[in-house]
Design a protein around this motif. Structure first.
Motif, PDB file in Angstrom:
ATOM      1  N   SER A  55       0.835  -1.209   0.000  1.00  0.00           N
ATOM      2  CA  SER A  55       0.000   0.000   0.000  1.00  0.00           C
ATOM      3  C   SER A  55       0.861   1.248   0.000  1.00  0.00           C
ATOM      4  N   GLN A  56       1.975   1.214   0.742  1.00  0.00           N
ATOM      5  CA  GLN A  56       2.874   2.371   0.771  1.00  0.00           C
ATOM      6  C   GLN A  56       3.496   2.607  -0.604  1.00  0.00           C
TER       7      GLN A  56
ATOM      8  N   ASP B 239       0.874   4.230  -2.847  1.00  0.00           N
ATOM      9  CA  ASP B 239       0.756   5.660  -2.551  1.00  0.00           C
ATOM     10  C   ASP B 239       1.906   6.436  -3.181  1.00  0.00           C
ATOM     11  N   ARG B 240       3.091   5.829  -3.167  1.00  0.00           N
ATOM     12  CA  ARG B 240       4.253   6.501  -3.759  1.00  0.00           C
ATOM     13  C   ARG B 240       4.076   6.651  -5.272  1.00  0.00           C
TER      14      ARG B 240
END
Length: 286
Positions: free
Chosen positions: A263-264, A267-268
């Motif tokens: 998920s990170q 987002d990036r």
């Protein structure tokens, strides 16, 4: 041992308090001053606004129950050019943002057709019509005023007066106190440090792979434009690819980046796409 520690602690504190003078600890003049009042600033934010004058319909829609490619989209026979739209279920109030294409072939049933991912996002069942409102979106620059921090000083700080601590008589120590002071350096044991092998690191949390690991940055009707966008994204170090797909008699080209490993990471990728000017980027399955 406890008496030795008390004596050494008293010696250290006595020296510290002696350096403070008779007035005790004083708060910094900077803390006692007032905050400088910062002027309000204006920034430009880009927001989506609905544009019903470009396209808007409220009609029954249907998903045929089969998996579809291309992410979240709707198709309608009156569409002239692909658009970015907001799709609302008038019954449940749910909505999702996706693409709008022209529907070339009409069969029996509703004129508005939706993709499998759009149906999933709206909670619709296959082959069950639902009334949807589809409205075109446009990006608009909106000035936003950021207010200045509230003026005013900090709360008053009460000085801490130096208070002598109970301890040995430093001017006339007893024989026992002198003996303890002399032996303190020998008797003070070093702090025990556990060996590195005894330290167990906490396990890192497992990375959760998102259900929509790709970011769709743009849709083109021309393959050359899609390839140029792919090369520009690759030049920024992003894993870009072009997906060629057909909707009726039309062929279009989706440019995606990914897949995201967590998920990170997703987002990036979204942040990078929007930083490069693709403000309509959103997550898709493939």
């Amino acid at each position: 041992m406890d008496k030795t520690r008390r004596i050494w602690g008293a010696l250290a504190l006595a020296g510290l308090l002696a350096g403070c003078g008779e007035e005790g600890f004083k708060p910094s003049a900077l803390l006692q001053g007032e905050r400088a009042e910062a002027p309000a600033t204006t920034v430009i934010e880009q927001r989506d606004v609905e544009a019903p004058e470009v396209f808007q319909v409220t009609e029954p829609a249907i998903w045929d129950g089969r998996p579809s490619l291309g992410g979240i989209w709707v198709a309608h026979p009156e569409v002239q050019e692909p658009e970015r739209v907001i799709i609302r279920d008038t019954g449940s109030g749910r909505f999702v943002v996706g693409a709008l294409f022209r529907r070339e072939r009409l069969g029996p049933g509703p004129r508005l057709q939706i993709s499998s991912e759009a149906a999933e996002a709206l909670g619709l069942m296959g082959s069950v019509p639902a009334t949807l409102e589809v409205t075109a979106l446009r990006s608009e620059d909106v000035p936003v005023t950021v207010p200045a921090p509230a003026a005013g000083g900090l709360d008053a700080v009460t000085p801490i007066e130096a208070t002598p601590l109970a301890g040995p008589d430093l001017e006339n120590p007893s024989e026992d106190e002198l003996r303890e002071i002399a032996l303190a350096g020998i008797e003070a044991p070093a702090a025990a440090v556990p060996p590195a092998s005894d330290v167990i690191a906490a396990p890192a949390p497992d990375a959760v792979v998102p259900t929509r690991p790709f970011v769709q940055v743009a849709i083109f009707g021309d393959a050359a434009n899609a390839r140029r966008a792919e090369a520009a994204l690759g030049g920024e170090g992003l894993p870009a690819a072009v997906r060629e797909e057909a909707q009726g008699a039309r062929t279009f080209f989706r440019v995606v980046i990914g897949p995201a490993s967590s998920s990170q990471d997703l987002d990036r990728l979204l942040a990078e796409a929007r930083r490069l000017g693709y403000r309509d980027a959103y997550a898709v399955r493939n």
